[in-house]
Motif scaffolding. Structure first.
Motif, PDB file in Angstrom:
ATOM      1  N   ASP A 178      11.963  58.239  87.767  1.00 21.34           N
ATOM      2  CA  ASP A 178      10.529  58.342  88.048  1.00 21.34           C
ATOM      3  C   ASP A 178      10.122  59.815  87.970  1.00 21.34           C
ATOM      4  OD1 ASP A 178       7.929  57.760  88.849  1.00 21.34           O
ATOM      5  OD2 ASP A 178       8.549  56.567  90.583  1.00 21.34           O
ATOM      6  N   GLU A 179       8.857  60.075  88.256  1.00 18.45           N
ATOM      7  CA  GLU A 179       8.423  61.439  88.460  1.00 18.45           C
ATOM      8  C   GLU A 179       9.129  61.981  89.695  1.00 18.45           C
ATOM      9  OE1 GLU A 179       3.908  61.604  86.916  1.00 18.45           O
ATOM     10  OE2 GLU A 179       4.228  60.191  88.556  1.00 18.45           O
ATOM     11  N   GLN A 180       9.238  63.298  89.821  1.00 16.10           N
ATOM     12  CA  GLN A 180       9.940  63.873  90.960  1.00 16.10           C
ATOM     13  C   GLN A 180       9.263  63.474  92.265  1.00 16.10           C
ATOM     14  OE1 GLN A 180      10.585  68.091  89.103  1.00 16.10           O
ATOM     15  NE2 GLN A 180      12.140  67.798  90.669  1.00 16.10           N
ATOM     16  N   GLN A 181      10.092  63.019  93.215  1.00 12.63           N
ATOM     17  CA  GLN A 181       9.599  62.496  94.477  1.00 12.63           C
ATOM     18  C   GLN A 181       9.754  63.517  95.598  1.00 12.63           C
ATOM     19  OE1 GLN A 181       8.254  59.169  94.740  1.00 12.63           O
ATOM     20  NE2 GLN A 181       8.338  59.454  92.510  1.00 12.63           N
ATOM     21  N   GLU A 182       8.801  63.486  96.520  1.00 13.92           N
ATOM     22  CA  GLU A 182       8.883  64.275  97.746  1.00 13.92           C
ATOM     23  C   GLU A 182       8.462  63.386  98.898  1.00 13.92           C
ATOM     24  OE1 GLU A 182       6.734  67.902  97.650  1.00 13.92           O
ATOM     25  OE2 GLU A 182       7.797  68.722  95.916  1.00 13.92           O
ATOM     26  N   ASN A 183       9.310  63.313  99.921  1.00 15.65           N
ATOM     27  CA  ASN A 183       9.004  62.488 101.077  1.00 15.65           C
ATOM     28  C   ASN A 183       9.730  63.058 102.287  1.00 15.65           C
ATOM     29  OD1 ASN A 183       9.330  60.174 103.059  1.00 15.65           O
ATOM     30  ND2 ASN A 183       8.072  59.168 101.506  1.00 15.65           N
ATOM     31  N   PRO A 184       9.023  63.324 103.367  1.00 16.58           N
ATOM     32  CA  PRO A 184       9.663  63.953 104.539  1.00 16.58           C
ATOM     33  C   PRO A 184      10.776  63.117 105.155  1.00 16.58           C
ATOM     34  CG  PRO A 184       7.463  63.144 105.091  1.00 16.58           C
ATOM     35  CD  PRO A 184       7.592  63.054 103.604  1.00 16.58           C
ATOM     36  N   GLN A 210      16.975  60.331  90.029  1.00 14.43           N
ATOM     37  CA  GLN A 210      17.050  60.894  91.376  1.00 14.43           C
ATOM     38  C   GLN A 210      17.865  60.021  92.318  1.00 14.43           C
ATOM     39  OE1 GLN A 210      12.705  62.358  92.273  1.00 14.43           O
ATOM     40  NE2 GLN A 210      12.674  61.061  90.457  1.00 14.43           N
ATOM     41  N   LEU A 211      18.695  60.680  93.099  1.00 16.67           N
ATOM     42  CA  LEU A 211      19.486  60.035  94.140  1.00 16.67           C
ATOM     43  C   LEU A 211      18.719  60.151  95.453  1.00 16.67           C
ATOM     44  CD1 LEU A 211      22.214  58.905  95.252  1.00 16.67           C
ATOM     45  CD2 LEU A 211      22.922  61.284  95.518  1.00 16.67           C
ATOM     46  N   VAL A 212      18.513  59.016  96.125  1.00 13.90           N
ATOM     47  CA  VAL A 212      17.666  59.003  97.314  1.00 13.90           C
ATOM     48  C   VAL A 212      18.385  58.302  98.466  1.00 13.90           C
ATOM     49  CG1 VAL A 212      15.424  58.310  98.261  1.00 13.90           C
ATOM     50  CG2 VAL A 212      15.631  58.825  95.814  1.00 13.90           C
ATOM     51  N   TYR A 213      18.348  58.930  99.654  1.00 11.78           N
ATOM     52  CA  TYR A 213      18.799  58.241 100.865  1.00 11.78           C
ATOM     53  C   TYR A 213      18.027  58.799 102.059  1.00 11.78           C
ATOM     54  CZ  TYR A 213      21.918  62.355 101.129  1.00 11.78           C
ATOM     55  OH  TYR A 213      22.423  63.629 101.142  1.00 11.78           O
ATOM     56  N   HIS A 214      18.034  58.050 103.163  1.00 12.44           N
ATOM     57  CA  HIS A 214      17.234  58.429 104.330  1.00 12.44           C
ATOM     58  C   HIS A 214      17.853  59.641 105.023  1.00 12.44           C
ATOM     59  CE1 HIS A 214      14.726  58.127 107.874  1.00 12.44           C
ATOM     60  NE2 HIS A 214      14.065  57.114 107.321  1.00 12.44           N
ATOM     61  N   ARG A 215      16.999  60.581 105.419  1.00 10.57           N
ATOM     62  CA  ARG A 215      17.481  61.801 106.062  1.00 10.57           C
ATOM     63  C   ARG A 215      18.221  61.517 107.370  1.00 10.57           C
ATOM     64  NH1 ARG A 215      15.757  66.504 103.860  1.00 10.57           N
ATOM     65  NH2 ARG A 215      13.985  66.410 102.413  1.00 10.57           N
ATOM     66  N   LYS A 216      17.836  60.443 108.060  1.00  8.81           N
ATOM     67  CA  LYS A 216      18.436  60.139 109.352  1.00  8.81           C
ATOM     68  C   LYS A 216      19.599  59.147 109.243  1.00  8.81           C
ATOM     69  CE  LYS A 216      14.275  61.011 112.098  1.00  8.81           C
ATOM     70  NZ  LYS A 216      13.308  60.447 113.075  1.00  8.81           N
ATOM     71  N   LYS A 217      19.915  58.747 108.035  1.00  8.76           N
ATOM     72  CA  LYS A 217      20.967  57.739 107.881  1.00  8.76           C
ATOM     73  C   LYS A 217      22.342  58.348 108.124  1.00  8.76           C
ATOM     74  CE  LYS A 217      22.928  54.226 104.911  1.00  8.76           C
ATOM     75  NZ  LYS A 217      22.877  53.279 106.035  1.00  8.76           N
ATOM     76  N   TRP A 218      23.160  57.649 108.898  1.00 14.04           N
ATOM     77  CA  TRP A 218      24.557  58.044 109.039  1.00 14.04           C
ATOM     78  C   TRP A 218      25.277  57.680 107.751  1.00 14.04           C
ATOM     79  CZ3 TRP A 218      28.986  54.894 109.009  1.00 14.04           C
ATOM     80  CH2 TRP A 218      30.174  55.585 109.276  1.00 14.04           C
ATOM     81  N   LEU A 219      25.967  58.647 107.158  1.00 16.81           N
ATOM     82  CA  LEU A 219      26.640  58.436 105.886  1.00 16.81           C
ATOM     83  C   LEU A 219      28.114  58.111 106.128  1.00 16.81           C
ATOM     84  CD1 LEU A 219      25.099  61.377 103.801  1.00 16.81           C
ATOM     85  CD2 LEU A 219      24.308  59.006 103.966  1.00 16.81           C
ATOM     86  N   SER A 220      28.457  56.869 105.857  1.00 12.93           N
ATOM     87  CA  SER A 220      29.858  56.462 105.980  1.00 12.93           C
ATOM     88  C   SER A 220      30.677  57.168 104.894  1.00 12.93           C
ATOM     89  CB  SER A 220      29.983  54.944 105.812  1.00 12.93           C
ATOM     90  OG  SER A 220      29.642  54.568 104.484  1.00 12.93           O
ATOM     91  N   GLN A 221      32.000  57.118 105.013  1.00 15.00           N
ATOM     92  CA  GLN A 221      32.845  57.749 104.011  1.00 15.00           C
ATOM     93  C   GLN A 221      32.644  57.162 102.609  1.00 15.00           C
ATOM     94  OE1 GLN A 221      34.832  60.463 103.798  1.00 15.00           O
ATOM     95  NE2 GLN A 221      33.926  60.960 105.780  1.00 15.00           N
ATOM     96  N   PRO A 222      32.525  55.822 102.467  1.00 17.89           N
ATOM     97  CA  PRO A 222      32.249  55.290 101.122  1.00 17.89           C
ATOM     98  C   PRO A 222      30.944  55.820 100.536  1.00 17.89           C
ATOM     99  CG  PRO A 222      33.046  53.535 102.543  1.00 17.89           C
ATOM    100  CD  PRO A 222      32.814  54.727 103.423  1.00 17.89           C
ATOM    101  N   ILE A 223      29.894  55.924 101.359  1.00 25.19           N
ATOM    102  CA  ILE A 223      28.622  56.442 100.866  1.00 25.19           C
ATOM    103  C   ILE A 223      28.774  57.906 100.463  1.00 25.19           C
ATOM    104  CG2 ILE A 223      26.216  56.956 101.446  1.00 25.19           C
ATOM    105  CD1 ILE A 223      26.274  54.573 103.357  1.00 25.19           C
TER     106      ILE A 223
END
Length: 295
Positions: free
Chosen positions: A147-153, A269-282
């Motif tokens: 997509d077009e470049q994304q910005e989201n807090p 673009q690779l996107v994930y939630h800023r507050k998400k806990w990232l498991s080792q597989p992720i």
């Protein structure tokens, strides 16, 4: 409360179907119905309502879904942290679009599965707007969008690469013989487009408006492969990501029509939630994408 009930609830919400949820979980539909009823009794609310022969979440159901996603995520986090196994296990839910799923992700997924065979990769396709929403709601662990470049807090967004959006036609199309194409001539051509809501359809509509070209299409399709075949049969021209048509261009089944003094680019673009806990597989999957693209 049995945590399995929340898992069942999430599956019903995901598919909007008791029957499909039962198939995916290996339960009879009656068992799914019983578990949802027990949840409704537990919370004293109705979680699903019927609408036009289908089911959908009630407001209370939508609210519970957010909590259910958090609870399951926390349980996954606990399993990862407390597990003494050296080999990675678990699952990663990835949201993406058809062109990325078909023409970009396979070698990455193959490399990941070779390293971590016991990790399940759950791939789901949708339009970019819904993928971003899914990441925010916890439906997807991460998303790969074009997509077009994304910005989201609320979201961490990392550009992996720039991807040209190219105009393609059948090799004997008149455009293929023109040395310098007039952009206005697009208004007289039969255009084959992707479904409404697709990121690059929106970009092309904007391009036509900007240059005062009437946007009319002859065929709308939800499949990139179907669009390519229609173009190859001379049913029209189409704008598609370069990654999706490279094989056809190389074999000369399609030709790329150069646009005058302009370049249309999308961003993978690779996107994930800023507050998400990232498991080792992720974490391992994210590192794989970023490391290869930076190499």
């Amino acid at each position: 409360m049995n945590i399995d009930y929340l898992q069942t609830f999430r599956e019903v919400a995901k598919w909007n179907s008791f029957t499909k949820a039962g198939e995916m979980l290996g339960y009879a539909q009656s068992s799914v119905t019983t578990q949802i009823k027990k949840l409704e009794e537990e919370f004293g609310v109705v979680l699903f309502e019927r609408w036009g022969g289908k089911i959908k979440l009630t407001p209370a159901g939508a609210e519970l879904l957010e909590y259910a996603n958090k609870i399951v995520s926390l349980l996954d986090e606990a399993k990862q942290i407390l597990s003494a196994q050296a080999e990675l296990t678990g699952s990663v839910s990835i949201g993406t679009i058809e062109s990325v799923a078909g023409f970009y992700l396979p070698p990455y997924l193959q490399a990941f599965k070779h390293r971590h065979p016991k990790v399940n990769l759950l791939l789901q396709q949708n339009i970019c707007k819904n993928l971003l929403k899914g990441v925010k709601q916890g439906t997807f662990d991460l998303a790969i969008i074009l997509d077009e470049q994304q910005e989201n807090p609320d979201l961490h967004v990392q550009v992996l690469k720039k991807e040209p959006l190219v105009l393609v036609a059948k090799p004997d199309h008149p455009f293929a013989q023109v040395e310098k194409m007039n952009l206005q001539s697009l208004g007289n051509e039969k255009l084959i487009v992707t479904e409404q809501g697709c990121s690059y359809r929106k970009i092309i509509e904007g391009l036509y408006r900007h240059h005062g070209i009437r946007f009319e299409y002859t065929i709308e399709l939800g499949s990139i492969e179907a669009i390519k075949r229609c173009v190859a049969y001379g049913l029209g021209i189409a704008f598609l990501p370069l990654m999706a048509v490279e094989a056809e261009l190389e074999k000369e089944k399609l030709v790329r029509i150069p646009l005058p003094s302009m370049e249309i680019n999308l961003y993978l673009q690779l996107v994930y939630h800023r507050k998400k806990w990232l498991s080792q597989p992720i974490k391992q999957l994210i590192e794989l994408f970023v490391h290869i693209e930076e190499a």
